[in-house]
Write a protein that holds these residues in place. Structure first.
Motif: not given
Length: 182
Positions: A125-129, A146-147, A120-122
């Motif tokens: 991180x993707x969402x923000x990036x 997908x995640x 979930x935290x990765x």
């Protein structure tokens, strides 16, 4: 006339030699076997000569030594090295305060995360990036959906595509509210 006869005889001898070479190339057996064959094929030229060559008679009387492919092709077995106690290092990444705030918001919205929340935290991180790089919202949503499916599989839950899409929107909102602000 003499030249024509000489040419004809020369061509006949060359044809006989070429045919003998083709016959000597082997039999019509095209399969590979584990051990070599010791049969000898004679050519037409050898059968018509009065004195066979020494190498032809030696090779047909003494078979070549054979080795098994296993003996010849294998190296001595490797000795395994002991694995260090700390290999491959820590198996879980620690969750910082931003990650914990994100996980708490997901939990408050009824989302169950797998394990310690690393997936979930990765995803957060993707969402923000992705948002900071200007990735279109539909692409972000597709990746997060997908995640969410991966996260659900890791928890043992079965969800539909619609449920994964709805949960992806919860992930995106929670990341924007907590994780991307830090």
């Amino acid at each position: 006339m003499r030249t024509s006869l000489a040419r004809t005889l020369t061509m006949g001898v060359l044809a006989l030699a070429a045919g003998g070479l083709l016959v000597a190339c082997g039999s019509d057996d095209s399969t590979a076997t584990g051990s070599p064959s010791t049969t000898s094929t004679t050519t037409a030229a050898e059968s018509t000569s009065a004195q066979p060559s020494a190498s032809a008679s030696e090779s047909s009387t003494t078979p070549a030594p054979t080795t098994s492919p296993g003996e010849a092709a294998t190296a001595p077995p490797e000795q395994p090295q002991p694995v260090p106690d700390d290999y491959p290092g820590p198996t879980e990444a620690p969750i910082d305060s931003r990650g914990q705030a994100f996980l708490d918001e997901l939990k408050a919205k009824g989302v169950t995360v797998a394990g310690n929340g690393e997936i979930a935290t990765s995803t957060a991180t993707y969402i923000c990036s992705a948002q900071s790089q200007g990735v279109p919202a539909d692409e972000i949503s597709t990746f997060v959906t997908a995640n969410v499916g991966v996260e659900a599989s890791a928890t043992g839950a079965q969800i539909t595509a619609e449920q994964a899409g709805e949960t992806a929107q919860i992930y995106i909102a929670a990341a924007q509210n907590t994780y991307c602000k830090g």
